[in-house]
Design an enzyme around this catalytic site. Structure first.
Site, short mmCIF file in Angstrom:
data_model
loop_
_atom_site.label_atom_id
_atom_site.label_comp_id
_atom_site.label_asym_id
_atom_site.label_seq_id
_atom_site.Cartn_x
_atom_site.Cartn_y
_atom_site.Cartn_z
N GLU A 1 -1.13 -1.55 -4.90
CA GLU A 1 -2.37 -0.79 -5.06
C GLU A 1 -2.12 0.32 -6.06
O GLU A 1 -1.14 1.06 -5.97
CB GLU A 1 -2.83 -0.23 -3.71
CG GLU A 1 -4.24 0.31 -3.78
CD GLU A 1 -4.81 0.59 -2.41
OE1 GLU A 1 -5.62 -0.22 -1.95
OE2 GLU A 1 -4.43 1.61 -1.83
N ASP B 1 0.89 -1.16 0.00
CA ASP B 1 0.00 0.00 0.00
C ASP B 1 0.93 1.21 0.00
O ASP B 1 1.41 1.62 1.05
CB ASP B 1 -0.90 -0.02 1.23
CG ASP B 1 -1.87 1.15 1.27
OD1 ASP B 1 -2.11 1.78 0.23
OD2 ASP B 1 -2.38 1.45 2.37
N ASP C 1 -2.81 1.18 6.99
CA ASP C 1 -1.95 0.96 5.82
C ASP C 1 -1.35 -0.45 5.83
O ASP C 1 -1.10 -1.04 4.77
CB ASP C 1 -0.80 1.99 5.79
CG ASP C 1 -1.29 3.40 5.95
OD1 ASP C 1 -1.47 4.08 4.93
OD2 ASP C 1 -1.51 3.82 7.10
#
Length: 175
Positions: free
Chosen positions: A65, A7, A137
């Protein structure tokens, strides 16, 4: 198959490493950098941490991501800078890289592409059999790895793998 999920972010960059067979959690954590510090140092610090994770776990796939448009240009730039660093490492190490939108990740983990961070965190904990401490996160990065296992062609039938490959090829043409 070992999958690294990331992430990306310039202030907080979460990572999660899973073994896709049985969704076994191997490692997870967070790299941070201080706002107001030289951007070169910030990107370098997080990239160094990711490089160490790559060296330690030698993943067969990296799930990342995808950057999506937000009103906050600084945030988008930070995500893009970390993503670019990781893309370069994937190139050097010849590791396949998969991109997933936030809604794809949420849908893969919770069944709902609009799930909130708490729902994602709860489902990640269920899937890997333990709570993921820290800011969202970290759980998000583990969710990205799980998405890579479920939707990235790392698992599934031959037909599913062909469909994923065709979808990714179409995405590359579209941009």
């Amino acid at each position: 198959m070992i999958i690294l999920g990331v992430d990306p972010g310039l202030t907080r960059c979460g990572f999660g490493v899973i073994e896709s067979e049985g969704t076994k959690l191997l490692d997870f954590g967070l790299f941070t950098s201080e706002a107001g510090t030289d951007p070169r140092d910030r990107v370098g610090k997080i990239a160094s941490g990711l490089k160490e994770v790559l060296s330690r776990h030698r993943p067969e796939v990296i799930a990342l991501e995808r950057v999506f448009a937000q009103a906050n240009l600084r945030s988008v730039m930070g995500v893009a800078q970390i993503s670019g660093s990781l893309m370069q490492m994937a190139y050097e190490l010849d590791i396949p890289l998969q991109f997933f939108t936030p809604s794809e990740v949420k849908a893969a983990v919770t069944g709902n592409g609009r799930a909130d961070k708490a729902q994602v965190g709860q489902m990640v904990a269920r899937l890997v059999g333990q709570e993921i401490p820290g800011p969202p996160d970290v759980a998000d990065a583990v969710a990205v790895a799980i998405c890579g296992a479920k939707r990235g062609g790392a698992t599934g039938t031959a037909a599913q793998k062909k469909w994923v490959a065709a979808a990714k090829a179409a995405n590359r043409r579209i941009g």
